[in-house]
Design an enzyme around this catalytic site. Structure first.
Site, PDB file in Angstrom:
ATOM      1  N   GLU A  83      82.970 -36.780  -4.156  1.00 59.58           N
ATOM      2  CA  GLU A  83      83.031 -37.809  -3.105  1.00 59.58           C
ATOM      3  C   GLU A  83      82.460 -37.277  -1.797  1.00 59.58           C
ATOM      4  OE1 GLU A  83      83.867 -41.179  -3.407  1.00 59.58           O
ATOM      5  OE2 GLU A  83      83.735 -40.595  -5.505  1.00 59.58           O
ATOM      6  N   HIS A 128      79.111 -39.065  -0.648  1.00 58.93           N
ATOM      7  CA  HIS A 128      79.359 -40.043   0.426  1.00 58.93           C
ATOM      8  C   HIS A 128      79.772 -39.402   1.755  1.00 58.93           C
ATOM      9  CE1 HIS A 128      79.229 -43.103  -2.729  1.00 58.93           C
ATOM     10  NE2 HIS A 128      80.094 -42.386  -3.414  1.00 58.93           N
ATOM     11  N   HIS A 166      89.505 -44.214  -4.099  1.00 54.10           N
ATOM     12  CA  HIS A 166      88.292 -43.734  -4.768  1.00 54.10           C
ATOM     13  C   HIS A 166      87.384 -43.050  -3.740  1.00 54.10           C
ATOM     14  CE1 HIS A 166      84.954 -44.523  -7.984  1.00 54.10           C
ATOM     15  NE2 HIS A 166      84.927 -43.315  -7.503  1.00 54.10           N
TER      16      HIS A 166
END
Ligand code: NAG
Ligand code: NAG
Ligand code: NAG
Length: 294
Positions: free
Chosen positions: A128, A132, A75
């Site tokens: 993502e 992040h 993930h």
């Protein structure tokens, strides 16, 4: 007339609150005011659960599943400040560019899969990175798109969750496991405390395992997640939101794929109806008050 003004005031308040709540939900993916972090939460997902969630979320949603049906997929790598969520969406000069992933595209395509198939190409990776990766990139080892995604692949190889769980006889099926069976399996293998996350099936209300997270410090070495996490801990001392009473389901496949969508349509419709009836009753009450007070 004084009453009437009050009623209008209350009505205005309801409307304001209503739009306030809606706006809050839309803006939940916002940059955090802080950018520093202490450790990385490395999150792997169980594709079957992710797919069930996705299909139940909206009619017509479809999934990409890995060819290897036992594989847990990546993930993300989520830099985390002690005791908080995030930082998220950090200022970074590097904007996502899929070309940067060319050298590892085949590995990413098989291990870092966008389960949510009916979304834009590369949207999962782009998300993502923006959310992040931009924060992780302050660490020299993760300072480029390629390095960030490559590290995910390295850990996916190093911590093969299906092997780790199988070694403790936790295998996909229809039986379900207690949360401590799953937790102990991971802990035994990594020698550190993980985080175990579940989602609840909208139809059956079963607790389904969705993500297993392993934590790493800034030397990219595995550490206990619970030395940092303060929330989610329960009387078993396990960092989890899974059911502690009911079995945690670890399905090998999508159960009755088709009927899910139908049931979801029904329940969404019912919820809509309930809301409608709720607003209708407020409206009737207000009309009555206005009639009564004028
Ligand atoms: C990677 O997967 C995407 C989406 O499934 C596909 O369009 C693309 O061609 C694949 N790339 C490679 C190199 O296999
Ligand atoms: C990361 O953890 C390892 C093992 O516990 C430790 O030796 C190392 O100093 C830690 N690094 C940082 C930056 O905390
Ligand atoms: C994180 O918080 C815990 C508990 O408050 C504390 O024991 C630990 O030293 C902190 N770690 C860092 C890296 O700040």
């Amino acid at each position: 007339m004084v009453y009437c003004k009050n009623v209008l005031f209350i009505l205005g308040l309801i409307l304001a609150l209503d739009s306030y709540c809606t706006t809050q939900e839309i803006n939940k993916d916002e940059p955090t005011p802080y950018h520093d972090w202490d450790y990385i939460v490395y999150s792997q997902r169980w594709p079957i659960t992710a797919c069930i969630d996705w299909q139940e979320e909206k009619e017509g949603n479809t999934c990409n599943l890995p060819d290897d049906k036992t594989m847990w997929t990546i993930h993300g790598l989520w830099p985390t400040k002690n005791g908080t969520k995030g930082p998220l969406f950090c200022p970074s000069a590097i904007h996502f560019d899929p070309n940067a992933l060319e050298p590892i595209i085949n590995e990413l395509n098989s291990s870092w899969i966008n389960i949510e198939a009916n979304t834009k190409p590369n949207s999962f990776w782009k998300h993502e990175w923006a959310k992040h990766g931009t924060c992780a990139s302050t660490l020299p080892q993760l300072d480029s798109i390629l390095n960030y995604f490559q590290q995910g692949l390295v850990w996916n190889e190093q911590y093969k969750l299906s092997d780790i769980l199988t070694q403790s006889k936790v295998i996909p099926g229809t039986e379900g496991y207690t949360i401590d069976q799953i937790y102990n399996a991971v802990k035994l293998s990594t020698q550190s405390t993980p985080i175990i996350q579940c989602t609840v099936d909208r139809k059956t209300k079963e607790s389904m395992i969705s993500e297993i997270q392993i934590c790493f410090n800034k030397s990219l070495e595995v550490v206990d997640c619970d030395q940092f996490q303060t929330d989610n801990e329960n009387k078993l001392g396990i960092l989890t939101d899974c059911s502690l009473k009911k079995p945690v389901m670890y399905f090998a496949e999508i159960p009755n794929g088709v009927s899910y969508e139908m049931d979801y349509v029904d329940s969404a419709f019912k919820q809509h109806l309930d809301e409608h009836i709720y607003y209708l009753s407020i409206y009737r009450l207000l009309r009555f008050l206005i009639w009564y007070t004028t």
